[in-house]
Design a protein around this motif. Structure first.
Motif, PDB file in Angstrom:
ATOM      1  N   ASP A  99       1.020  -1.096  -0.077  1.00 21.71           N
ATOM      2  CA  ASP A  99       0.604   0.335   0.035  1.00 21.71           C
ATOM      3  C   ASP A  99       0.602   1.186  -0.307  1.00 21.71           C
ATOM      4  OD1 ASP A  99      -2.368  -1.374   0.061  1.00 21.71           O
ATOM      5  OD2 ASP A  99      -2.980  -1.332   1.957  1.00 21.71           O
ATOM      6  N   GLU A 100       2.135   1.329   0.710  1.00 15.64           N
ATOM      7  CA  GLU A 100       2.901   2.218   0.656  1.00 15.64           C
ATOM      8  C   GLU A 100       3.519   2.625  -0.586  1.00 15.64           C
ATOM      9  OE1 GLU A 100       2.184   0.658   4.673  1.00 15.64           O
ATOM     10  OE2 GLU A 100       3.410  -0.570   2.226  1.00 15.64           O
ATOM     11  N   LEU A 101       3.552   1.930  -1.417  1.00  7.92           N
ATOM     12  CA  LEU A 101       3.839   2.314  -2.502  1.00  7.92           C
ATOM     13  C   LEU A 101       2.074   2.656  -3.486  1.00  7.92           C
ATOM     14  CD1 LEU A 101       6.471   1.542  -4.546  1.00  7.92           C
ATOM     15  CD2 LEU A 101       5.696  -0.659  -5.295  1.00  7.92           C
ATOM     16  N   TYR A 102       2.185   2.412  -3.176  1.00 13.62           N
ATOM     17  CA  TYR A 102       0.355   3.165  -3.624  1.00 13.62           C
ATOM     18  C   TYR A 102      -0.182   4.405  -3.944  1.00 13.62           C
ATOM     19  CZ  TYR A 102      -4.533   3.723  -5.913  1.00 13.62           C
ATOM     20  OH  TYR A 102      -4.578   3.896  -6.452  1.00 13.62           O
ATOM     21  N   SER A 103       0.443   4.485  -2.313  1.00 13.19           N
ATOM     22  CA  SER A 103       0.371   6.177  -2.283  1.00 13.19           C
ATOM     23  C   SER A 103       1.694   6.687  -1.930  1.00 13.19           C
ATOM     24  CB  SER A 103       0.284   5.873   0.039  1.00 13.19           C
ATOM     25  OG  SER A 103       0.238   7.637  -0.062  1.00 13.19           O
ATOM     26  N   LYS A 104       2.718   6.190  -2.474  1.00 14.61           N
ATOM     27  CA  LYS A 104       3.737   7.290  -2.914  1.00 14.61           C
ATOM     28  C   LYS A 104       3.474   7.849  -4.667  1.00 14.61           C
ATOM     29  CE  LYS A 104       8.894   7.668  -2.828  1.00 14.61           C
ATOM     30  NZ  LYS A 104      10.277   7.878  -2.334  1.00 14.61           N
ATOM     31  N   LEU A 105       3.739   5.933  -5.697  1.00 11.40           N
ATOM     32  CA  LEU A 105       3.931   6.305  -6.583  1.00 11.40           C
ATOM     33  C   LEU A 105       2.512   6.977  -8.051  1.00 11.40           C
ATOM     34  CD1 LEU A 105       5.757   3.355  -7.457  1.00 11.40           C
ATOM     35  CD2 LEU A 105       6.751   5.787  -7.085  1.00 11.40           C
ATOM     36  N   VAL A 106       1.123   5.755  -7.364  1.00 11.38           N
ATOM     37  CA  VAL A 106      -0.293   6.427  -7.701  1.00 11.38           C
ATOM     38  C   VAL A 106      -0.136   7.707  -7.350  1.00 11.38           C
ATOM     39  CG1 VAL A 106      -2.024   4.739  -8.403  1.00 11.38           C
ATOM     40  CG2 VAL A 106      -0.284   3.655  -8.350  1.00 11.38           C
TER      41      VAL A 106
END
Length: 418
Positions: free
Chosen positions: A284-291
């Motif tokens: 989820d952290e990747l989704y928050s940052k990148l998307v």
């Protein structure tokens, strides 16, 4: 990946109530009723604007924050240190943040309470649509007591449900939802218990029950409902000025491209990307940052929809259901004895038929190459922003030249490791 930013599922008994029932009001288009200036609230009032979502909250928060330094001259304070004290309110309502974001803590809420208390006997205004997500009467009572008890006056802003549904769906997609619009409508309007995949929808937008929850705590005499007229873009500003005793035109709109709704093509692109994220079990952290804070934010900041872009279109059956629900909610709200500003008929008005541009088939909704490029750049810039030792800057402040340098350094480091 969560598709709803709440852990407190709202258990409701058929939120549609009598949608489609013969007792519902006739589906007619409401006329325009000029909004007369409201009587100012007593000096020292703490005006608590609880939204809900998609009712002009971001616009009024931006205007209030921009006027923060000028309002004290008229005895009014905006105690929050940011446009929207979202983290504080999420903590007060025992809710998590958006997927991948840092979880709010009680410390966020305590700091906001201290800021409100520091305003002393001045009139103050606190605005967050997330107050509408308060899970129960006990939470509402705690919020009211900590913000001033009898000094608190609750303000609810409402728009027609038929206008809220497409806007709220694309917002859910921005938080990871993978379900298409028509399927989502089927779940919200036709499939009991009407709370999947987003239990927060009816918690927020069964507006009569929302108003009723707060009336139970503060009483009808301390609740004001404002019906937002989309034809009067600054009407909500003027209403807040009147309630707070501010001079006309003190509150002005603040441009906020980051808050614009996505087009159908943009939403569908994001929805399909959400599927890839979930299917590949990415964090989820990747989704928050990148998307969400990378690709989507940069795309919204740099690309403006044109007349050629296909808007999200609600099918006729869902429009009729939403209008009928709006009629019932309006009747119940008017019977509660709260003050209603604006034309309640707007909440159950049948919208005018869309023109040819709004009736385009889904197949014609195509994302423009430049929009896709900006979304991709936003994701890359988010990677670059987190590559160095300095805190990541907003995407639109990262130059293409700097991005190339950072990515180049990262590639060299990887080559050396191998």
């Amino acid at each position: 990946m969560e598709t709803d930013c709440t852990n407190n599922e709202a258990r409701v008994n058929d939120p549609r109530a009598t949608a489609g029932h013969p007792a519902a009001r006739s589906l007619t288009t409401a006329g325009s009723r000029p909004l007369t200036p409201p009587t100012p609230l007593p000096a020292g009032t703490r005006l608590l604007h609880i939204g809900p979502h998609k009712t002009g909250t971001t616009a009024i928060q931006g205007a209030l924050f921009a006027a923060k330094e000028r309002m004290p001259a008229y005895g009014v304070e905006f105690p929050a240190t940011s446009r929207h004290p979202m983290q504080a309110v999420l903590a007060a309502c025992a809710r998590p943040g958006m997927i991948g974001d840092t979880r709010p803590t009680e410390g966020h809420w305590n700091r906001l309470v201290e800021q409100v208390n520091a305003t002393g006997r001045s009139t103050s205004v606190i605005s967050s649509e997330f107050f509408a997500d308060a899970p129960d009467d006990a939470t509402i009572a705690r919020i009211v007591e900590q913000l001033g008890g009898d000094r608190v006056h609750v303000l609810v802003t409402l728009r027609p449900l038929v206008r809220i549904m497409p806007s709220q769906w694309q917002q859910y997609v921005q938080n990871g939802l993978r379900m298409g619009y028509e399927e989502w409508l089927e779940h919200m309007l036709r499939k009991a218990p009407y709370e999947k995949p987003n239990p927060s929808f009816w918690r927020r937008h069964r507006h009569d029950r929302l108003v009723e929850r707060w009336v139970r705590v503060v009483g009808a005499e301390r609740v004001t409902v404002v019906v937002v007229d989309d034809r009067d873009r600054e009407g909500l500003m003027r209403t807040f000025e009147g309630l707070l005793g501010l001079p006309a035109q003190l509150l002005r709109p603040v441009p906020d491209t980051a808050n614009r709704s996505l087009t159908l093509a943009e939403t569908e692109m994001l929805r399909n990307l959400n599927k890839e994220f979930r299917d590949n079990a990415l964090p989820d952290e990747l989704y928050s940052k990148l998307v969400r804070n990378g690709a989507v934010m940069h795309m919204k900041n740099t690309c403006s929809p044109t007349s050629r872009d296909v808007k999200i279109s609600t099918p006729a059956w869902a429009v009729e259901a939403a209008v009928a629900i709006g009629a019932e909610m309006t009747g119940r709200i008017e019977a509660m004895g709260v003050r209603v500003l604006g034309d309640p008929g707007l909440l159950s008005a049948l919208p005018k038929p869309a023109g040819q541009a709004g009736a385009q088939p889904v197949e014609e909704a195509r994302i423009a190459p430049e929009v896709a490029a900006q979304a991709l750049y936003g994701a890359l810039a988010a990677v670059a922003g987190g590559a160095g030792r300095q805190p990541a800057r907003p995407v639109h402040q990262t130059s293409s030249k700097e991005l190339v340098k950072v990515l180049g350094r990262r590639c060299l480091k990887r080559l050396r490791r191998h």
